[in-house]
Design a protein around this motif. Structure first.
Motif, PDB file in Angstrom:
ATOM      1  N   LEU A 115     -86.572   5.056  -5.555  1.00 51.55           N
ATOM      2  CA  LEU A 115     -88.009   6.320  -5.107  1.00 51.55           C
ATOM      3  C   LEU A 115     -87.115   7.626  -4.903  1.00 51.55           C
ATOM      4  O   LEU A 115     -86.249   7.987  -4.881  1.00 51.55           O
ATOM      5  CB  LEU A 115     -88.091   5.730  -4.022  1.00 51.55           C
ATOM      6  CG  LEU A 115     -88.096   4.620  -3.209  1.00 51.55           C
ATOM      7  CD1 LEU A 115     -88.317   4.055  -1.566  1.00 51.55           C
ATOM      8  CD2 LEU A 115     -89.350   3.594  -4.042  1.00 51.55           C
ATOM      9  N   LEU A 116     -88.530   8.399  -4.719  1.00 53.22           N
ATOM     10  CA  LEU A 116     -87.855  10.156  -4.568  1.00 53.22           C
ATOM     11  C   LEU A 116     -88.514  10.466  -3.398  1.00 53.22           C
ATOM     12  O   LEU A 116     -89.043  10.616  -3.006  1.00 53.22           O
ATOM     13  CB  LEU A 116     -88.851  10.532  -6.051  1.00 53.22           C
ATOM     14  CG  LEU A 116     -88.550  11.913  -6.352  1.00 53.22           C
ATOM     15  CD1 LEU A 116     -86.502  11.379  -7.114  1.00 53.22           C
ATOM     16  CD2 LEU A 116     -89.360  12.182  -7.250  1.00 53.22           C
ATOM     17  N   LEU A 117     -88.129  11.290  -3.185  1.00 53.65           N
ATOM     18  CA  LEU A 117     -88.039  12.215  -1.956  1.00 53.65           C
ATOM     19  C   LEU A 117     -88.309  13.448  -2.539  1.00 53.65           C
ATOM     20  O   LEU A 117     -87.595  14.173  -3.191  1.00 53.65           O
ATOM     21  CB  LEU A 117     -86.630  12.224  -1.145  1.00 53.65           C
ATOM     22  CG  LEU A 117     -86.237  10.657  -0.463  1.00 53.65           C
ATOM     23  CD1 LEU A 117     -84.982  11.672   0.698  1.00 53.65           C
ATOM     24  CD2 LEU A 117     -87.352   9.643   0.011  1.00 53.65           C
ATOM     25  N   ARG A 118     -89.812  13.711  -2.027  1.00 55.32           N
ATOM     26  CA  ARG A 118     -89.658  15.235  -2.057  1.00 55.32           C
ATOM     27  C   ARG A 118     -90.160  16.175  -0.714  1.00 55.32           C
ATOM     28  O   ARG A 118     -91.480  15.404  -0.765  1.00 55.32           O
ATOM     29  CB  ARG A 118     -90.773  15.242  -3.684  1.00 55.32           C
ATOM     30  CG  ARG A 118     -92.081  14.229  -3.564  1.00 55.32           C
ATOM     31  CD  ARG A 118     -93.376  14.546  -4.498  1.00 55.32           C
ATOM     32  NE  ARG A 118     -94.404  14.021  -4.349  1.00 55.32           N
ATOM     33  CZ  ARG A 118     -95.399  14.294  -3.782  1.00 55.32           C
ATOM     34  NH1 ARG A 118     -94.732  15.138  -2.279  1.00 55.32           N
ATOM     35  NH2 ARG A 118     -96.495  13.115  -3.602  1.00 55.32           N
ATOM     36  N   PRO A 119     -90.478  18.004  -1.513  1.00 59.12           N
ATOM     37  CA  PRO A 119     -91.314  18.395  -0.696  1.00 59.12           C
ATOM     38  C   PRO A 119     -92.835  17.761  -0.385  1.00 59.12           C
ATOM     39  O   PRO A 119     -93.157  17.190  -1.395  1.00 59.12           O
ATOM     40  CB  PRO A 119     -91.516  19.473  -0.640  1.00 59.12           C
ATOM     41  CG  PRO A 119     -90.497  19.616  -1.148  1.00 59.12           C
ATOM     42  CD  PRO A 119     -90.302  17.817  -2.712  1.00 59.12           C
ATOM     43  N   TRP A 120     -93.213  17.727   0.587  1.00 64.20           N
ATOM     44  CA  TRP A 120     -95.565  17.772   1.347  1.00 64.20           C
ATOM     45  C   TRP A 120     -96.023  18.118   0.398  1.00 64.20           C
ATOM     46  O   TRP A 120     -95.742  19.734  -0.309  1.00 64.20           O
ATOM     47  CB  TRP A 120     -95.452  17.753   2.282  1.00 64.20           C
ATOM     48  CG  TRP A 120     -94.551  16.297   2.881  1.00 64.20           C
ATOM     49  CD1 TRP A 120     -93.653  16.536   3.767  1.00 64.20           C
ATOM     50  CD2 TRP A 120     -95.593  14.966   3.351  1.00 64.20           C
ATOM     51  NE1 TRP A 120     -93.776  14.936   4.308  1.00 64.20           N
ATOM     52  CE2 TRP A 120     -94.292  14.428   3.781  1.00 64.20           C
ATOM     53  CE3 TRP A 120     -96.334  14.154   2.453  1.00 64.20           C
ATOM     54  CZ2 TRP A 120     -94.452  13.243   4.382  1.00 64.20           C
ATOM     55  CZ3 TRP A 120     -96.408  13.116   2.879  1.00 64.20           C
ATOM     56  CH2 TRP A 120     -95.365  12.549   3.693  1.00 64.20           C
ATOM     57  N   GLU A 121     -97.127  17.835  -0.297  1.00 65.60           N
ATOM     58  CA  GLU A 121     -97.311  18.100  -1.389  1.00 65.60           C
ATOM     59  C   GLU A 121     -99.178  18.210  -0.853  1.00 65.60           C
ATOM     60  O   GLU A 121     -99.585  18.008  -0.527  1.00 65.60           O
ATOM     61  CB  GLU A 121     -98.496  18.449  -2.784  1.00 65.60           C
ATOM     62  CG  GLU A 121     -96.691  17.586  -3.605  1.00 65.60           C
ATOM     63  CD  GLU A 121     -96.525  17.631  -5.030  1.00 65.60           C
ATOM     64  OE1 GLU A 121     -97.933  15.998  -5.383  1.00 65.60           O
ATOM     65  OE2 GLU A 121     -95.162  17.178  -5.897  1.00 65.60           O
ATOM     66  N   GLU A 122    -100.203  19.020  -1.557  1.00 64.32           N
ATOM     67  CA  GLU A 122    -101.422  19.241  -0.846  1.00 64.32           C
ATOM     68  C   GLU A 122    -102.806  17.875  -1.112  1.00 64.32           C
ATOM     69  O   GLU A 122    -103.266  17.627  -0.262  1.00 64.32           O
ATOM     70  CB  GLU A 122    -102.260  20.274  -1.902  1.00 64.32           C
ATOM     71  CG  GLU A 122    -104.062  20.201  -1.462  1.00 64.32           C
ATOM     72  CD  GLU A 122    -104.578  20.582  -0.132  1.00 64.32           C
ATOM     73  OE1 GLU A 122    -104.977  20.026   0.275  1.00 64.32           O
ATOM     74  OE2 GLU A 122    -103.371  21.963   0.711  1.00 64.32           O
ATOM     75  N   ALA A 123    -101.938  17.378  -2.808  1.00 63.98           N
ATOM     76  CA  ALA A 123    -102.326  15.869  -2.844  1.00 63.98           C
ATOM     77  C   ALA A 123    -102.245  15.071  -1.613  1.00 63.98           C
ATOM     78  O   ALA A 123    -103.129  14.097  -2.073  1.00 63.98           O
ATOM     79  CB  ALA A 123    -102.338  15.364  -4.285  1.00 63.98           C
ATOM     80  N   ASP A 124    -101.228  14.984  -1.176  1.00 61.97           N
ATOM     81  CA  ASP A 124    -100.143  13.990   0.458  1.00 61.97           C
ATOM     82  C   ASP A 124    -102.034  13.692   1.558  1.00 61.97           C
ATOM     83  O   ASP A 124    -101.310  13.297   2.140  1.00 61.97           O
ATOM     84  CB  ASP A 124     -99.591  14.307  -0.026  1.00 61.97           C
ATOM     85  CG  ASP A 124     -98.350  14.347  -0.833  1.00 61.97           C
ATOM     86  OD1 ASP A 124     -99.003  13.695  -1.459  1.00 61.97           O
ATOM     87  OD2 ASP A 124     -97.357  15.536  -0.687  1.00 61.97           O
ATOM     88  N   VAL A 125    -102.822  15.391   1.374  1.00 62.78           N
ATOM     89  CA  VAL A 125    -102.806  15.721   2.268  1.00 62.78           C
ATOM     90  C   VAL A 125    -103.506  14.441   3.384  1.00 62.78           C
ATOM     91  O   VAL A 125    -103.617  13.809   4.557  1.00 62.78           O
ATOM     92  CB  VAL A 125    -104.127  17.015   2.044  1.00 62.78           C
ATOM     93  CG1 VAL A 125    -104.603  16.666   4.271  1.00 62.78           C
ATOM     94  CG2 VAL A 125    -103.194  17.567   3.101  1.00 62.78           C
ATOM     95  N   PRO A 126    -104.870  13.459   2.598  1.00 59.63           N
ATOM     96  CA  PRO A 126    -105.625  12.184   2.566  1.00 59.63           C
ATOM     97  C   PRO A 126    -104.010  11.091   3.041  1.00 59.63           C
ATOM     98  O   PRO A 126    -104.653  10.348   4.000  1.00 59.63           O
ATOM     99  CB  PRO A 126    -106.256  11.605   1.924  1.00 59.63           C
ATOM    100  CG  PRO A 126    -106.339  13.179   0.843  1.00 59.63           C
ATOM    101  CD  PRO A 126    -105.023  13.708   1.356  1.00 59.63           C
TER     102      PRO A 126
END
Length: 194
Positions: A30-41
């Motif tokens: 798995l990958l932990l990454r900063p939140w992005e705009e596409a993750d909002v929903p």
């Protein structure tokens, strides 16, 4: 006002906030990454899940609020208050959230928090993410102690903590408010070198 210390800080100021928030890999791929705009929903949808709502009383109600949270997450990183990551499969599909909050560089202490979406539960997602975050925080950043707490009624979170090497240290009585009233909270911690 800066307080005078008789000892040097465990972690020097400026080592995190001056760099981009890292992406971290877990043992399970798995990958932990900063939140992005596409993750909002996906983020907003998570807070409609009954189990996540049961244990998290601070919840966004709109996509606009989620964007505000993401802005706060970016500020937390720049100001060295905390880090917030999306737990993802291949960096795209959001499976959960993990955070390290309340950075105390003087004493080298921070607190972990997490949730996992229903489809990813029971597959080691939370424990894999917590282990990856713990190793990065202790081995690369230099934190000495990481804590996490959860309602004593949240047995799944307790299992994640123990599986990830966080020792149960005790119970904080009536320490948090949930929708159904006050809960006692288990306090777990992991010390560097354990």
């Amino acid at each position: 006002m800066t307080r005078a210390l008789s000892t040097l800080p465990v972690i020097a100021s400026g080592i995190l906030g001056s760099s981009p928030q890292p992406t971290l890999s877990t043992i399970g791929g798995l990958l932990l990454r900063p939140w992005e705009e596409a993750d909002v929903p996906a983020f907003l949808s998570a807070y409609r899940d009954d189990e996540i709502r049961r244990w998290h009383t601070r919840r966004p109600a709109t996509e606009s609020q989620v964007r505000e949270w993401f802005d706060t997450y970016r500020q937390d990183w720049r100001q060295e208050r905390g880090g917030h990551w999306a737990i993802t499969r291949d960096g795209v599909e959001v499976l959960g959230r993990i955070a390290l909050r309340g950075f105390d560089f003087d004493d080298g202490i921070a607190s972990a928090a997490y949730w996992v979406l229903p489809a990813a539960r029971g597959a080691g997602v939370a424990s894999g993410a917590l282990l990856a975050l713990t190793m990065w925080a202790m081995d690369e950043v230099g934190f000495q102690r990481l804590e996490l707490d959860h309602s004593i009624r949240n047995h799944a979170s307790c299992k994640v903590a123990i599986k990830s090497g966080y020792i149960l240290e005790g119970t904080k009585r009536s320490a948090a408010v949930h929708d159904d009233g006050r809960h006692d909270m288990h306090l777990h911690a992991r010390i560097r070198g354990e």
